[in-house]
Motif scaffolding. Structure first.
Motif, PDB file in Angstrom:
ATOM      1  N   ILE A  87       0.871  -1.175   0.000  1.00 33.66           N
ATOM      2  CA  ILE A  87       0.000   0.000   0.000  1.00 33.66           C
ATOM      3  C   ILE A  87       0.911   1.228   0.000  1.00 33.66           C
ATOM      4  O   ILE A  87       1.592   1.506   0.990  1.00 33.66           O
ATOM      5  CB  ILE A  87      -0.960   0.017   1.205  1.00 33.66           C
ATOM      6  N   ILE A 136       1.441   5.114   0.083  1.00 30.24           N
ATOM      7  CA  ILE A 136       0.756   6.305   0.599  1.00 30.24           C
ATOM      8  C   ILE A 136       1.619   7.521   0.311  1.00 30.24           C
ATOM      9  O   ILE A 136       2.820   7.536   0.611  1.00 30.24           O
ATOM     10  CB  ILE A 136       0.528   6.211   2.128  1.00 30.24           C
ATOM     11  N   ARG A 137       0.978   8.530  -0.282  1.00 33.02           N
ATOM     12  CA  ARG A 137       1.699   9.789  -0.470  1.00 33.02           C
ATOM     13  C   ARG A 137       1.718  10.544   0.852  1.00 33.02           C
ATOM     14  O   ARG A 137       0.718  10.571   1.586  1.00 33.02           O
ATOM     15  CB  ARG A 137       1.024  10.637  -1.543  1.00 33.02           C
ATOM     16  N   TYR A 176       3.105  -1.078   4.248  1.00 32.55           N
ATOM     17  CA  TYR A 176       2.746   0.290   3.890  1.00 32.55           C
ATOM     18  C   TYR A 176       4.022   1.041   3.519  1.00 32.55           C
ATOM     19  O   TYR A 176       5.019   0.969   4.242  1.00 32.55           O
ATOM     20  CB  TYR A 176       2.069   0.998   5.059  1.00 32.55           C
ATOM     21  N   VAL A 199       5.378   4.802   2.715  1.00 30.58           N
ATOM     22  CA  VAL A 199       5.107   6.241   2.762  1.00 30.58           C
ATOM     23  C   VAL A 199       6.161   6.932   1.913  1.00 30.58           C
ATOM     24  O   VAL A 199       7.352   6.919   2.237  1.00 30.58           O
ATOM     25  CB  VAL A 199       5.118   6.778   4.207  1.00 30.58           C
ATOM     26  N   ILE A 234       5.616   6.802  -6.267  1.00 27.56           N
ATOM     27  CA  ILE A 234       4.463   5.895  -6.323  1.00 27.56           C
ATOM     28  C   ILE A 234       4.116   5.584  -7.772  1.00 27.56           C
ATOM     29  O   ILE A 234       3.919   4.423  -8.146  1.00 27.56           O
ATOM     30  CB  ILE A 234       3.251   6.507  -5.591  1.00 27.56           C
ATOM     31  N   THR A 236      -1.746  12.143   1.179  1.00 32.55           N
ATOM     32  CA  THR A 236      -2.216  11.015   1.996  1.00 32.55           C
ATOM     33  C   THR A 236      -3.212  10.096   1.277  1.00 32.55           C
ATOM     34  O   THR A 236      -3.835   9.256   1.917  1.00 32.55           O
ATOM     35  CB  THR A 236      -2.770  11.450   3.382  1.00 32.55           C
ATOM     36  N   GLU A 237      -3.312  10.181  -0.034  1.00 31.36           N
ATOM     37  CA  GLU A 237      -4.058   9.163  -0.773  1.00 31.36           C
ATOM     38  C   GLU A 237      -3.165   7.941  -0.903  1.00 31.36           C
ATOM     39  O   GLU A 237      -1.945   8.036  -0.760  1.00 31.36           O
ATOM     40  CB  GLU A 237      -4.453   9.662  -2.166  1.00 31.36           C
ATOM     41  N   TRP A 238      -3.763   6.802  -1.179  1.00 32.71           N
ATOM     42  CA  TRP A 238      -2.988   5.573  -1.278  1.00 32.71           C
ATOM     43  C   TRP A 238      -3.398   4.763  -2.482  1.00 32.71           C
ATOM     44  O   TRP A 238      -4.478   4.934  -3.042  1.00 32.71           O
ATOM     45  CB  TRP A 238      -3.092   4.742   0.002  1.00 32.71           C
ATOM     46  N   HIS A 270      -3.205   0.591  -3.646  1.00 31.97           N
ATOM     47  CA  HIS A 270      -3.040  -0.770  -3.144  1.00 31.97           C
ATOM     48  C   HIS A 270      -2.672  -1.704  -4.274  1.00 31.97           C
ATOM     49  O   HIS A 270      -3.358  -1.736  -5.307  1.00 31.97           O
ATOM     50  CB  HIS A 270      -4.382  -1.181  -2.501  1.00 31.97           C
TER      51      HIS A 270
END
Length: 192
Positions: free
Chosen positions: A4, A6-7, A155, A157, A163, A184-186, A188
């Motif tokens: 996952i 995450i920005r 996860y 970050v 990403i 904070t969008e992710w 998967h």
């Protein structure tokens, strides 16, 4: 294995573009700190999870706020540092995307452990302006590293360009800057 991505939360380097891109080691903004706290409810962590974090101040702050009081694995890895997307020949790293040195991040974030057995040049130059073929080889190495952790969920970050680079590498799809995540969008991904 689930990855996952995450920005990080909103950073100070995005508040007064383009001048703010020349800030060295920008922190999270007030809004970025709020966004990081919201991750606690939208993506709750457990002790079974592992966080892998880019060695920049804003990503470490995001992960630290999000994982506060959670005894999960916390690693810092230069292979998820900032990356220009799409890759461009003769690009240079802006001050906002320079990596924190090991001493500084360990002093400020003692619960985060640096990834081991990496060349010192990765810790100093990172992956920001690497040619695509060189990045792809290192991306394979990073995916192997994730597999070696033997965790169901990891996860990561990191940054919008990073990403998108990993998404493109793993999925084989051609992506553009339009595919960037917001703060904070992710995204998967499930790997066999």
């Amino acid at each position: 294995m689930e990855l996952i991505f995450i920005r990080h939360g909103q950073g100070e380097h995005t508040l007064d573009l383009p001048e703010s891109l020349h800030l060295s080691n920008p922190s999270l903004s007030i809004q970025g700190k709020i966004q990081a706290k919201k991750l606690r409810s939208t993506l709750p962590l457990t002790s079974e999870d592992v966080l892998i974090v880019s060695p920049t101040l804003r990503t470490l702050q995001t992960a630290s706020i999000w994982s506060e009081n959670i005894e999960c694995g916390k690693l810092v890895h230069p292979l998820v540092g900032p990356r220009i997307f799409p890759a461009r020949m003769a690009a240079t790293t802006l001050p906002c995307d320079e990596l924190l040195d090991l001493e500084r991040f360990q002093e400020g974030f003692p619960s985060f452990v640096p990834a081991q057995n990496l060349s010192s040049s990765l810790w100093s130059r990172g992956i920001n302006v690497l040619p695509e073929d060189e990045f792809n080889l290192l991306a394979e190495e990073f995916i192997g590293f994730c597999r070696s952790l033997r965790r169901k969920r990891i996860y990561i970050v990191t940054h919008d360009g990073t990403i998108t680079s990993y998404r493109q590498k793993i999925s084989g799809q051609q992506l553009t800057r339009e595919d960037f995540l917001q703060e904070t969008e992710w995204f998967h991904l499930v790997l066999e």
